[in-house]
Design a protein around this motif. Structure first.
Motif, short mmCIF file in Angstrom:
data_model
loop_
_atom_site.label_atom_id
_atom_site.label_comp_id
_atom_site.label_asym_id
_atom_site.label_seq_id
_atom_site.Cartn_x
_atom_site.Cartn_y
_atom_site.Cartn_z
N THR A 1 0.81 -1.24 0.00
CA THR A 1 0.00 0.00 0.00
C THR A 1 0.83 1.28 0.00
O THR A 1 0.31 2.34 -0.31
CB THR A 1 -0.91 0.08 1.24
N GLY B 1 -2.32 6.65 1.35
CA GLY B 1 -3.65 7.18 1.66
C GLY B 1 -3.73 7.60 3.12
O GLY B 1 -4.20 8.69 3.44
N THR C 1 -1.73 10.71 3.74
CA THR C 1 -2.46 11.90 3.27
C THR C 1 -3.47 12.36 4.31
O THR C 1 -3.55 13.55 4.64
CB THR C 1 -3.20 11.57 1.96
N VAL D 1 -0.55 12.45 -2.03
CA VAL D 1 -1.74 12.20 -2.85
C VAL D 1 -1.32 11.61 -4.20
O VAL D 1 -1.90 10.64 -4.69
CB VAL D 1 -2.56 13.49 -3.04
N HIS E 1 -0.21 8.10 -3.77
CA HIS E 1 -1.36 7.26 -3.48
C HIS E 1 -2.07 6.89 -4.78
O HIS E 1 -2.39 5.73 -5.05
CB HIS E 1 -2.31 7.99 -2.53
N GLY F 1 -11.66 9.93 -5.51
CA GLY F 1 -10.23 10.18 -5.28
C GLY F 1 -9.69 11.24 -6.21
O GLY F 1 -8.92 12.11 -5.78
N HIS G 1 -15.18 8.75 0.55
CA HIS G 1 -14.05 7.96 0.08
C HIS G 1 -13.76 6.79 1.03
O HIS G 1 -13.65 5.65 0.61
CB HIS G 1 -12.83 8.88 -0.01
#
Lengths: 307, 309
Positions: A97, A101, A104, A161, A164, A185, A280
């Motif tokens: 990952t 995210g 952020t 961002v 991500h 997103g 989100h």
């Protein structure tokens, strides 16, 4: 104690004083005997604070390391309940990952906190704005650190961002059923850039002024809506009614632009972005949690939809 | 070689993020590539060995019988989140203590900054202004980028590669994205940050920024090269050239795509296919226009009384 005061009775008359005396004596006696017992009980109770009423009213379950309690630790906490109780064992791997995210979101929180503190020292007016920043940098305790943190967290958030989005693309995480969340997103990406951009003008220095001048000059060229854009003047666009005028609240970057920038930066965009963030995160769960790491699929296993 | 100039550009506080972004990108591309290669190897093995495909757990990470497939969020994920939050906080603290946010002189409309640069994340768009008029570079292109990103999930019909890194299963989509993100966005930002100096002129890294440098560049329009002088002729000619770019480019794309991506081609509807074509060709249009400008000094291709391309 007699029921009534003696009115002609044979009994000895008990005076008020005696009765009070007897009462006080009893009270003293109870203090002597009950309090130490209660104190002992109290101390016994405090030896295990998790049994106190205050504790159990806050924490709704026990904390022994059982599978049930691990699940409840997440489910019964308002801040953690966006997480599922259990996840794919490989989903915690950083290499999948990149944590971007989450970073952020964390930076958004940092920016909100530092931003609110900066607001205590800042007036969005041409007379005050630049002086406020000077004051903040030279006189306010830790003011410089505060401003630096806000600035660098903002830049870091833009980078986070992008990374991500890059990771989500590379792992194909926008594919069915996550198409809609990818769109949310993209909007959040746009609002992140706008948040950063609207903040750029606020120190009211040369850097921000010219950056915003360059940026909003583009709006002048909007087809149909800007006075220099294609078909703009045909639709009656002048420097005093086009889309740039609406953005700046004037035909030049001045006091109104500063105020508009401030309001978009501190109130307007954060609210919209927060709403989108709620959607989100909610959709991440509703679309089945994070996309992977999933088992690889072979080309021979694809079921072609019937046409 | 003017090292001082190079240092001044790289150490300008607002350029530090982009200086930091480059190694970060390299690291994360490496990380993704490493996992994609491992997965592609596994996919290759499983495809040649169907018996293995039936029993394998299908990840490049180890998995042994008896291991739980799912783990508790508390503590395994939360401790990671806490650790990451702490590391980010430390980085941010050190960064904020060692480097001050920029503050120039008070805003002064009468004193133009040269070069007047947008924030670093918009420098790609500002660089585009060299090659396109503001209505394209500043309005149409950003809109196309946003819309283009949003349509991705609806035009990518490839069901493979969802939830894992791979290259072999998604060569076209990953290749296109890398082209758009790394070449058209990041590389343009790097040009805008490190290369463009006063007057938005091209200064190689290490070249001194000369505020008095003049470049005598005669930019021509494409119709001029063909001796077209009338306004109507220019408008028609430009329309044909731009239309021709999309038509011929579209035809070349089509012949390549159906050969090398037959499955996607078969799956895609006409609408999906034409949307993809439009966005891919519009992406290619940027470097095409840059080439025209940098190699042949061509400013406009299509000239009309209302707009120029």
């Amino acid at each position: 104690m007699p029921e009534e005061n003696g009115n002609g009775n044979n009994g000895k008359r008990v005076g008020l004083l005696e009765r009070v005396k007897a009462g006080v004596k009893e009270d003293v006696q109870s203090l002597r005997s009950d309090m130490p017992a209660k104190a002992k009980e109290q101390i016994e109770g405090l030896k295990d604070p998790t049994k106190t009423q205050v504790y159990t009213s806050i924490f709704r379950h026990k904390h022994d390391d059982t599978p049930r309690n691990r699940a409840l630790g997440v489910l019964s906490n308002v801040f953690l309940h966006l997480h599922p109780a259990k996840i794919n064992r490989d989903a915690v791997r950083y290499s999948y990952t990149w944590g971007m995210g989450g970073i952020t979101f964390y930076l958004f929180i940092v920016l909100t906190l530092t931003g609110v503190m900066l607001m205590f020292y800042y007036h969005p007016s041409k007379v005050q704005a630049f002086r406020d920043v000077l004051y903040l940098e030279h006189d306010v305790p830790f003011g410089k650190l505060l401003r630096n943190m806000h600035r660098w967290a903002a830049h870091l958030m833009v980078i986070a961002v992008w990374l991500h989005m890059f990771r989500v693309f590379l792992t194909g995480s926008y594919k069915k059923p996550r198409e809609f969340n990818w769109n949310i997103g993209v909007l959040l990406l746009v609002f992140t850039l706008l948040l950063s951009f609207t903040g750029y003008l606020l120190p009211d220095d040369q850097l921000g002024f010219w950056a915003v001048t360059v940026g909003t000059n583009m709006a002048r060229a909007t087809p149909g809506l800007g006075n220099e854009g294609p078909f703009g003047h045909m639709l009656g666009m002048t420097p005093y009614n086009d889309v740039r005028f609406g953005l700046l609240g004037g035909s030049i970057v001045d006091a109104n632009a500063l105020l508009r920038s401030y309001i978009w930066h501190c109130i307007g965009i954060p609210i919209v972005a927060s709403v989108l963030m709620i959607v989100h995160f909610w959709r991440v769960r509703k679309d089945g949690g994070i996309s992977g790491p999933a088992a690889v699929m072979l080309a021979s296993e694809v079921k072609e939809p019937k046409k | 070689m003017d090292w001082r100039q190079l240092w001044e550009i790289c150490s300008a506080p607002d350029n530090v993020p982009i200086v930091g972004l480059i190694p970060l990108l390299i690291f994360y591309i490496y990380l993704a590539w490493k996992q994609a290669r491992a997965n592609d190897e596994l996919i290759g093995q499983l495809e040649t060995n169907p018996a293995m495909a039936k029993t394998h757990h299908r990840k490049s990470w180890p998995f042994r019988p008896g291991w739980q497939k799912e783990i508790h969020v508390w503590p395994f994920l939360l401790r990671m989140e806490f650790l990451v939050a702490m590391i980010v906080t430390i980085i941010l603290m050190v960064w904020s203590i060692t480097l001050n946010a920029p503050l120039e002189e008070p805003a002064n409309p009468n004193l133009t900054m040269n070069p007047a640069k947008a924030p670093w994340y918009f420098l790609g768009l500002q660089e585009m202004l060299v090659y396109f008029d503001p209505w394209i570079a500043g309005v149409v292109m950003p809109t196309l980028i946003i819309v283009g990103l949003m349509v991705i999930p609806y035009i990518d019909t490839n069901p493979l590669g969802s939830g894992y890194y791979t290259w072999k299963q998604r060569k076209f989509s990953i290749g296109t994205f890398l082209f758009g993100f790394i070449i058209l966005w990041i590389a343009m930002i790097i040009i805008g940050t490190f290369i463009r100096g006063p007057g938005w002129q091209w200064f190689w890294p290490g070249q001194t920024w000369d505020h008095n440098r003049l470049i005598y560049e005669v930019n021509r329009d494409l119709p001029d090269l063909f001796g077209i002088t009338s306004n109507l002729g220019k408008a028609i000619f430009g329309g044909i050239v731009v239309g021709g770019f999309y038509a011929v480019g579209g035809f070349i794309m089509h012949s390549l795509f159906r050969r090398y991506n037959p499955k996607d081609y078969k799956r895609m509807s006409l609408l999906q296919y034409s949307i993809m074509m439009f966005f891919v060709l519009s992406m290619v249009a940027l470097p095409a226009k840059m080439l025209l400008r940098l190699a042949w000094h061509i400013k406009y291709v299509w000239i009309t009384p209302w707009f120029n391309v």
